[in-house]
Design an enzyme around this catalytic site. Structure first.
Site, PDB file in Angstrom:
ATOM      1  N   HIS A  76       0.792  -1.236   0.000  1.00  0.00           N
ATOM      2  CA  HIS A  76       0.000   0.000   0.000  1.00  0.00           C
ATOM      3  C   HIS A  76       0.822   1.283   0.000  1.00  0.00           C
ATOM      4  O   HIS A  76       0.279   2.369  -0.088  1.00  0.00           O
ATOM      5  CB  HIS A  76      -0.937   0.017   1.209  1.00  0.00           C
TER       6      HIS A  76
HETATM    7  C1  UD1 Z   1      -1.809   5.567   6.126  1.00  0.00           C
HETATM    8  C2  UD1 Z   1      -0.476   5.930   6.787  1.00  0.00           C
HETATM    9  C3  UD1 Z   1       0.507   4.780   6.591  1.00  0.00           C
HETATM   10  C4  UD1 Z   1      -0.069   3.473   7.087  1.00  0.00           C
HETATM   11  C5  UD1 Z   1      -1.396   3.225   6.373  1.00  0.00           C
HETATM   12  C6  UD1 Z   1      -2.043   1.958   6.847  1.00  0.00           C
HETATM   13  C7  UD1 Z   1       0.129   8.325   6.793  1.00  0.00           C
HETATM   14  C8  UD1 Z   1       1.003   9.341   6.187  1.00  0.00           C
HETATM   15  N1  UD1 Z   1       0.098   7.126   6.169  1.00  0.00           N
HETATM   16  O1  UD1 Z   1      -1.577   5.454   4.729  1.00  0.00           O
HETATM   17  O2  UD1 Z   1       1.690   5.052   7.322  1.00  0.00           O
HETATM   18  O3  UD1 Z   1       0.831   2.435   6.817  1.00  0.00           O
HETATM   19  O4  UD1 Z   1      -2.268   4.337   6.663  1.00  0.00           O
HETATM   20  O5  UD1 Z   1      -3.199   1.668   6.114  1.00  0.00           O
HETATM   21  O6  UD1 Z   1      -0.505   8.591   7.786  1.00  0.00           O
HETATM   22  N2  UD1 Z   1      -9.103   5.319   2.056  1.00  0.00           N
HETATM   23  C9  UD1 Z   1     -10.344   4.732   1.998  1.00  0.00           C
HETATM   24  N3  UD1 Z   1     -10.946   4.392   3.179  1.00  0.00           N
HETATM   25  C10 UD1 Z   1     -10.386   4.602   4.390  1.00  0.00           C
HETATM   26  C11 UD1 Z   1      -9.115   5.203   4.434  1.00  0.00           C
HETATM   27  C12 UD1 Z   1      -8.489   5.559   3.256  1.00  0.00           C
HETATM   28  O7  UD1 Z   1     -10.900   4.525   0.927  1.00  0.00           O
HETATM   29  O8  UD1 Z   1     -11.003   4.243   5.420  1.00  0.00           O
HETATM   30  C13 UD1 Z   1      -8.428   5.663   0.784  1.00  0.00           C
HETATM   31  C14 UD1 Z   1      -8.672   7.102   0.380  1.00  0.00           C
HETATM   32  O9  UD1 Z   1      -8.761   7.153  -1.002  1.00  0.00           O
HETATM   33  C15 UD1 Z   1      -7.391   7.801   0.809  1.00  0.00           C
HETATM   34  C16 UD1 Z   1      -6.348   6.685   0.615  1.00  0.00           C
HETATM   35  O10 UD1 Z   1      -7.032   5.483   0.924  1.00  0.00           O
HETATM   36  O11 UD1 Z   1      -7.136   8.934   0.091  1.00  0.00           O
HETATM   37  C17 UD1 Z   1      -5.141   6.805   1.490  1.00  0.00           C
HETATM   38  O12 UD1 Z   1      -5.500   6.936   2.876  1.00  0.00           O
HETATM   39  P1  UD1 Z   1      -4.519   7.734   3.901  1.00  0.00           P
HETATM   40  O13 UD1 Z   1      -4.966   7.579   5.308  1.00  0.00           O
HETATM   41  O14 UD1 Z   1      -4.332   9.125   3.412  1.00  0.00           O
HETATM   42  O15 UD1 Z   1      -3.137   7.021   3.684  1.00  0.00           O
HETATM   43  P2  UD1 Z   1      -2.771   5.468   3.687  1.00  0.00           P
HETATM   44  O16 UD1 Z   1      -2.209   5.150   2.363  1.00  0.00           O
HETATM   45  O17 UD1 Z   1      -3.901   4.639   4.194  1.00  0.00           O
END
Ligand code: UD1
Length: 360
Positions: A209
């Protein structure tokens, strides 16, 4: 003492669970749970509260997704309100996600003490957002709880006072052992993945991821090339993170049948699969540690790791992102696991040690 336990993203939930349990056992720290809402889908958030046996959050900040600036700012604005009203004595932040950074800054500016669990880890790669979160959080924390020797060394090199650094072990591993015991007494037949596991004797388990691995077409395609080759010899179970699913769709990446795509899994279901895998392929931080604790071969699809102990004594092999090196690392990790050892203090008691330090 009134303490706020901060959680926002999936890997935070398994770290606050044992700390919360230890606070109940120890009795002198009253913990309230703050959920920033960084992760919000049922399977990325609520499912973990149920699975890990932690109560519903006392405060939900509903920050949601956004650019790093937007997400961090939203968490900060909402958390400041809660802190002003509730006046905690201390906040405990875990790991390195945006929620960790945002809440630490807010608390520190309101003169509330900050304790960082998993302090001192460094990948020395500032293109990684988590590395910036780690450095800034540690720069303003009052207490440092360290999982491995490298954390201690990094903090000392950065000039932190020795008496503020506590080598307590790993709360992620506290949770792992707790969940493993639950799994032994549970009825695994209820898991959606139960029959899948029964049907595949030899399989690998994959998580992927990191933006650096999935947000660029060339890198993602190269990794998938290695997975396709590995899938010729075994099935690969792949629970897909929402970011990865989105990018695979955008790049038109198609996986062969032997890579079985799954939705994000609960902690228990995921553990049920990976603990018996031939090897785990991952770019997650937590799984590098958990596989080392259970002596399961691990291939880390990254150029670096902030958790060097998993390589020095554990089952982890750093593979980089090139197809050839991932395939080579897969075999290496299987050999390495035969002589791997468990790191010091990864004994399931880190959370209790944290409670003792906070109370003294
Ligand atoms: C975040 C953390 C990362 C961790 C990961 C675990 C930061 C900088 N990154 O990355 O260190 O390893 O979480 O999963 O804090 N999304 C959904 N549903 C959700 C959450 C996210 O669809 O419930 C999608 C959205 O499109 C979002 C993308 O995932 O924009 C990324 O989510 P985000 O929390 O920004 O970063 P992660 O890649 O999950």
């Amino acid at each position: 003492m009134k303490a706020f336990l901060i959680a926002g993203a999936r890997p935070n939930f398994m770290k606050i669970a044992p700390i919360y349990r230890a606070s109940l056992e120890h009795g002198s720290v009253e913990c309230r749970i703050v959920h920033t809402g960084q992760h919000y889908d049922y399977e990325m958030s609520n499912a973990f509260f149920e699975d890990l046996g932690i109560p519903k959050p006392d405060f939900c900040l509903d920050a949601g997704s956004g650019s790093h600036a937007v997400q961090t700012a939203k968490i900060m604005v909402a958390f400041e309100e809660v802190c002003k009203k509730e006046k905690p004595d201390l906040i405990l932040v875990v790991g390195d996600v945006n929620s960790t950074l945002a809440c630490s800054i807010v608390a520190k500016k309101l003169l509330i003490d900050v304790a960082h669990v998993e302090a001192g880890l460094r990948s020395f790669d500032s293109t990684m957002p988590e590395e910036i979160n780690r450095i800034v959080t540690d720069a303003i924390s009052d207490y440092f709880f360290v999982t491995e020797e490298s954390g201690l060394e990094n903090l000392l090199r950065e000039g932190k006072p020795r008496e503020k650094i506590h080598f307590v072990g790993n709360v992620m591993i506290d949770n792992l052992y707790h969940q493993l015991r639950n799994l032994e007494s549970d009825h695994a037949e209820r898991f959606s993945v139960f029959s899948l596991k029964q049907a595949h004797e030899k399989y690998a388990f994959l998580t992927l991821h990191r933006p650096s691995n999935v947000d660029e077409r060339e890198v993602f395609t190269e990794i998938v090339g290695a997975l396709n080759t590995l899938a010729e010899g075994r099935t690969i179970f792949f629970p897909m993170h929402p970011r990865t699913k989105k990018m695979a769709h955008e790049f038109g990446i198609v996986f062969p049948d032997r890579i079985i795509l799954l939705p994000p899994l609960s902690y228990q279901e995921s553990l049920f699969l990976w603990k018996d895998a031939e090897a785990v392929l991952t770019d997650s931080g937590g799984l590098q540690e958990e596989t080392t604790a259970l002596e399961v071969p691990c291939v880390t699809i990254r150029e670096n790791t902030e958790r060097p102990i998993t390589i020095e004594v554990g089952t982890n092999v750093l593979a980089g992102t090139k197809a050839e090196s991932i395939i080579k690392a897969y075999q290496e990790s299987i050999q390495k696991a035969k002589t791997a050892k468990k790191p010091a203090l990864w004994d399931g008691k880190a959370s209790l040690r944290i409670m003792k330090v906070l109370c003294s």
